[in-house]
Design a protein around this motif. Structure first.
Motif, PDB file in Angstrom:
ATOM      1  N   THR A 254     -12.323  85.439  54.536  1.00  0.00           N
ATOM      2  CA  THR A 254     -13.966  85.600  54.245  1.00  0.00           C
ATOM      3  C   THR A 254     -14.363  87.161  54.183  1.00  0.00           C
ATOM      4  OG1 THR A 254     -16.500  85.085  53.753  1.00  0.00           O
ATOM      5  CG2 THR A 254     -15.726  84.618  55.895  1.00  0.00           C
ATOM      6  N   MET A 255     -15.322  87.560  53.187  1.00  0.00           N
ATOM      7  CA  MET A 255     -15.729  88.827  53.145  1.00  0.00           C
ATOM      8  C   MET A 255     -16.781  88.864  53.384  1.00  0.00           C
ATOM      9  SD  MET A 255     -15.850  92.445  53.737  1.00  0.00           S
ATOM     10  CE  MET A 255     -14.580  92.959  52.611  1.00  0.00           C
ATOM     11  N   LEU A 256     -17.647  89.763  54.844  1.00  0.00           N
ATOM     12  CA  LEU A 256     -19.351  89.304  54.964  1.00  0.00           C
ATOM     13  C   LEU A 256     -19.877  90.957  54.576  1.00  0.00           C
ATOM     14  CD1 LEU A 256     -22.206  88.468  55.573  1.00  0.00           C
ATOM     15  CD2 LEU A 256     -21.382  88.676  58.042  1.00  0.00           C
ATOM     16  N   SER A 257     -20.935  91.124  53.440  1.00  0.00           N
ATOM     17  CA  SER A 257     -20.702  92.380  53.238  1.00  0.00           C
ATOM     18  C   SER A 257     -22.923  92.125  52.685  1.00  0.00           C
ATOM     19  CB  SER A 257     -20.241  93.066  51.941  1.00  0.00           C
ATOM     20  OG  SER A 257     -20.516  93.958  51.092  1.00  0.00           O
ATOM     21  N   MET A 258     -23.435  93.914  52.673  1.00  0.00           N
ATOM     22  CA  MET A 258     -24.551  93.846  52.315  1.00  0.00           C
ATOM     23  C   MET A 258     -24.370  93.819  50.619  1.00  0.00           C
ATOM     24  SD  MET A 258     -25.675  94.361  55.349  1.00  0.00           S
ATOM     25  CE  MET A 258     -24.852  93.688  56.000  1.00  0.00           C
ATOM     26  N   ASP A 259     -25.451  93.493  49.657  1.00  0.00           N
ATOM     27  CA  ASP A 259     -24.663  93.955  48.482  1.00  0.00           C
ATOM     28  C   ASP A 259     -24.669  95.730  48.259  1.00  0.00           C
ATOM     29  OD1 ASP A 259     -26.271  94.249  45.419  1.00  0.00           O
ATOM     30  OD2 ASP A 259     -27.787  94.873  46.324  1.00  0.00           O
ATOM     31  N   SER A 260     -23.506  96.034  48.211  1.00  0.00           N
ATOM     32  CA  SER A 260     -22.781  97.585  48.243  1.00  0.00           C
ATOM     33  C   SER A 260     -21.532  96.719  47.462  1.00  0.00           C
ATOM     34  CB  SER A 260     -22.276  97.799  49.723  1.00  0.00           C
ATOM     35  OG  SER A 260     -21.467  96.912  50.621  1.00  0.00           O
ATOM     36  N   GLY A 261     -20.705  97.882  48.169  1.00  0.00           N
ATOM     37  CA  GLY A 261     -18.697  97.619  46.875  1.00  0.00           C
ATOM     38  C   GLY A 261     -18.143  97.117  47.130  1.00  0.00           C
ATOM     39  N   ASN A 262     -18.024  96.688  49.168  1.00  0.00           N
ATOM     40  CA  ASN A 262     -17.685  95.865  49.916  1.00  0.00           C
ATOM     41  C   ASN A 262     -17.195  94.204  49.132  1.00  0.00           C
ATOM     42  OD1 ASN A 262     -14.935  97.705  51.453  1.00  0.00           O
ATOM     43  ND2 ASN A 262     -17.226  98.283  51.830  1.00  0.00           N
ATOM     44  N   TRP A 277     -28.898  90.391  51.575  1.00  0.00           N
ATOM     45  CA  TRP A 277     -29.992  91.525  50.496  1.00  0.00           C
ATOM     46  C   TRP A 277     -31.175  91.522  51.108  1.00  0.00           C
ATOM     47  CZ3 TRP A 277     -28.267  92.007  45.471  1.00  0.00           C
ATOM     48  CH2 TRP A 277     -26.992  91.306  45.199  1.00  0.00           C
ATOM     49  N   GLY A 278     -31.223  92.529  51.131  1.00  0.00           N
ATOM     50  CA  GLY A 278     -32.651  92.994  51.647  1.00  0.00           C
ATOM     51  C   GLY A 278     -33.907  92.695  50.883  1.00  0.00           C
ATOM     52  N   VAL A 279     -34.350  94.509  50.105  1.00  0.00           N
ATOM     53  CA  VAL A 279     -34.872  94.746  48.930  1.00  0.00           C
ATOM     54  C   VAL A 279     -34.345  93.684  48.195  1.00  0.00           C
ATOM     55  CG1 VAL A 279     -36.742  96.285  50.220  1.00  0.00           C
ATOM     56  CG2 VAL A 279     -34.656  97.293  49.355  1.00  0.00           C
ATOM     57  N   THR A 280     -33.579  94.513  47.413  1.00  0.00           N
ATOM     58  CA  THR A 280     -32.622  94.056  45.993  1.00  0.00           C
ATOM     59  C   THR A 280     -32.718  92.849  45.992  1.00  0.00           C
ATOM     60  OG1 THR A 280     -30.386  93.922  47.106  1.00  0.00           O
ATOM     61  CG2 THR A 280     -31.710  96.868  45.582  1.00  0.00           C
ATOM     62  N   HIS A 281     -31.788  92.176  44.957  1.00  0.00           N
ATOM     63  CA  HIS A 281     -31.874  90.425  44.635  1.00  0.00           C
ATOM     64  C   HIS A 281     -31.167  90.839  43.479  1.00  0.00           C
ATOM     65  CE1 HIS A 281     -33.393  86.883  43.804  1.00  0.00           C
ATOM     66  NE2 HIS A 281     -34.055  86.172  44.944  1.00  0.00           N
ATOM     67  N   PRO A 282     -30.360  89.585  43.692  1.00  0.00           N
ATOM     68  CA  PRO A 282     -28.897  88.838  42.758  1.00  0.00           C
ATOM     69  C   PRO A 282     -29.621  88.522  41.596  1.00  0.00           C
ATOM     70  CG  PRO A 282     -29.047  87.061  44.782  1.00  0.00           C
ATOM     71  CD  PRO A 282     -30.163  88.278  44.926  1.00  0.00           C
ATOM     72  N   ALA A 287     -24.717  90.601  41.575  1.00  0.00           N
ATOM     73  CA  ALA A 287     -23.658  89.377  42.656  1.00  0.00           C
ATOM     74  C   ALA A 287     -22.656  89.890  42.817  1.00  0.00           C
ATOM     75  CB  ALA A 287     -24.462  88.082  42.456  1.00  0.00           C
ATOM     76  N   PRO A 288     -21.868  89.501  43.118  1.00  0.00           N
ATOM     77  CA  PRO A 288     -20.383  89.479  43.424  1.00  0.00           C
ATOM     78  C   PRO A 288     -19.584  88.522  42.247  1.00  0.00           C
ATOM     79  CG  PRO A 288     -20.896  89.640  45.390  1.00  0.00           C
ATOM     80  CD  PRO A 288     -22.065  89.162  44.885  1.00  0.00           C
ATOM     81  N   PHE A 289     -18.849  88.894  41.546  1.00  0.00           N
ATOM     82  CA  PHE A 289     -17.793  87.848  41.265  1.00  0.00           C
ATOM     83  C   PHE A 289     -17.834  86.238  41.034  1.00  0.00           C
ATOM     84  CE2 PHE A 289     -14.512  86.573  38.170  1.00  0.00           C
ATOM     85  CZ  PHE A 289     -15.028  86.281  36.880  1.00  0.00           C
ATOM     86  N   PRO A 308     -37.590  91.524  44.079  1.00  0.00           N
ATOM     87  CA  PRO A 308     -36.968  92.961  43.904  1.00  0.00           C
ATOM     88  C   PRO A 308     -37.512  94.464  44.100  1.00  0.00           C
ATOM     89  CG  PRO A 308     -36.200  92.161  42.307  1.00  0.00           C
ATOM     90  CD  PRO A 308     -37.637  90.709  42.843  1.00  0.00           C
ATOM     91  N   THR A 309     -37.751  95.228  45.228  1.00  0.00           N
ATOM     92  CA  THR A 309     -38.582  96.313  44.788  1.00  0.00           C
ATOM     93  C   THR A 309     -37.364  97.238  43.988  1.00  0.00           C
ATOM     94  OG1 THR A 309     -37.418  97.482  47.178  1.00  0.00           O
ATOM     95  CG2 THR A 309     -39.491  95.668  46.884  1.00  0.00           C
ATOM     96  N   SER A 310     -36.929  97.300  44.356  1.00  0.00           N
ATOM     97  CA  SER A 310     -35.518  98.205  42.830  1.00  0.00           C
ATOM     98  C   SER A 310     -34.384  97.927  42.652  1.00  0.00           C
ATOM     99  CB  SER A 310     -35.846  99.742  43.592  1.00  0.00           C
ATOM    100  OG  SER A 310     -35.073 100.019  44.945  1.00  0.00           O
ATOM    101  N   VAL A 311     -34.125  97.964  41.836  1.00  0.00           N
ATOM    102  CA  VAL A 311     -32.253  97.407  41.278  1.00  0.00           C
ATOM    103  C   VAL A 311     -31.325  98.236  42.648  1.00  0.00           C
ATOM    104  CG1 VAL A 311     -30.957  97.706  40.025  1.00  0.00           C
ATOM    105  CG2 VAL A 311     -32.906  97.345  38.707  1.00  0.00           C
TER     106      VAL A 311
END
Length: 346
Positions: A254-262, A277-282, A287-289, A308-311
């Motif tokens: 499994t991968m534990l990641s932020m809302d980011s590229g990894n 997820w912090g200030v963004t939202h799925p 969200a990852p595929f 979400p405060t921004s995309v």
């Protein structure tokens, strides 16, 4: 095949890493469902390894920092692309560069992605709070408008890469599950506080192999310290090529990641992903595929109601910078353990 459908499609997506990675499940499904159609992806050279296992897909490397930089560089790029004998263009980026290329290739039919800017603006302003169309589906919609509906409901993924002897050194105990952790993001507001992430790593490393992913000198230094602090833990930041990192990621449990590229790198390879997820939202569609909705661990909206405060996480009110920290350490560990148990039971 109908003479009105293209045989060779040019695809534009130049950046960013996560957005390019999100094209992979769509292109894989496309080529499996339309094996007679050739795809040429125009992207930055760094991203070429993403496409290594997809049949009928070639990569044209766009040197946007030098040879193909600026107006005249893009004009030169268009002349090179014209030699490829493409029938149509799928613009999955829809930015100034791709619009100029569309202009230079005016005789080619071009469909551009609808990024859903109006809906996303309504989401971050609080006018609506509902799931928007995913980026993967927005990519698929472009191909549908070119005459190729894509079914994303039954995806397939590449087999795990065979690890080289060098890569095996990053796995402490082959008999233990292996968890990838990518604790960084482009904006701090999207990150889990590092002090709490250390607690997560400390507990998970007792019964799992931990591989840390990141990049950039400051991240490398932090991850190297984590490597020294915890058992069964290795950092690959700054040590491997992208090809090698993808090989390792494909072998994760499994991968534990932020809302980011990894997160998207792991998802495109069929790895189960837990995202923080912090200030963004799925709901914004990133969200990852092919991941379960309950694998998106969300900040507490009772404490942070403007999420979400921004995309992209680059804008947020004062006091929201550590919103992800409202997710309890225990909840993250529990979710990881559940995914590991489920994968072992299969």
């Amino acid at each position: 095949m109908s003479k009105f459908l293209p045989n060779h499609i040019l695809v534009f997506r130049f950046s960013a890493m996560g957005d390019v990675a999100m094209t992979i499940p769509v292109l894989r499904a496309f080529t499996q469902q339309n094996p007679e159609v050739k795809i040429t992806v125009v992207t930055r050279p760094f991203f070429k390894p993403f496409f290594r296992d997809i049949e009928n897909v070639e990569v044209f490397e766009a040197d946007l920092k030098d040879k193909h930089k600026g107006f005249f560089g893009l004009y030169g790029l268009s002349k090179e692309l014209r030699q490829l004998d493409v029938d149509a263009i799928a613009d999955l980026h829809n930015v100034l560069r791709s619009k100029l290329l569309k202009l230079f290739l005016l005789d080619k039919r071009c469909i551009q992605i609808d990024k859903g800017r109006r809906e996303k603006k309504a989401l971050i302003s609080g006018k609506i709070f509902e799931q928007l169309k995913t980026t993967h589906q927005r990519y698929a919609d472009v191909f549908e408008k070119l005459g190729f509906p894509i079914d994303l409901s039954s995806p397939t993924f590449p087999i795990k890469a065979k690890l080289s002897e060098r890569l095996k050194l990053f796995i402490s105990s082959p008999e233990l599950p292996t968890i990838g952790i990518a604790p960084f993001a482009a904006h701090e507001s999207k990150m889990y506080p590092l002090a709490k992430m250390k607690e997560v790593i400390s507990k998970l490393s007792k019964t799992n192999n931990i591989i840390l992913f990141g990049g950039g000198q400051s991240e490398i230094e932090i991850l190297n310290q984590f490597e020294n602090d915890f058992q069964n833990t290795f950092s690959v930041a700054g040590k491997l090529s992208l090809d090698e990192e993808l090989d390792l990621i494909s072998n994760l449990d499994t991968m534990l990641s932020m809302d980011s590229g990894n997160a998207h790198l792991a998802a495109m390879l069929g790895v189960k992903v837990i995202t923080i997820w912090g200030v963004t939202h799925p709901y914004a569609g990133f969200a990852p595929f092919n991941q379960s909705e309950d694998c998106c661990l969300l900040a507490d909206r009772k404490k942070y109601p403007k999420i979400p405060t921004s995309v992209y996480g680059n804008k947020f009110p004062e006091g929201y910078e550590n919103a992800a920290g409202s997710i309890p350490v225990e909840r993250i560990i529990e979710k990881v353990n559940i995914l590991i148990s489920n994968s072992e039971a299969v």
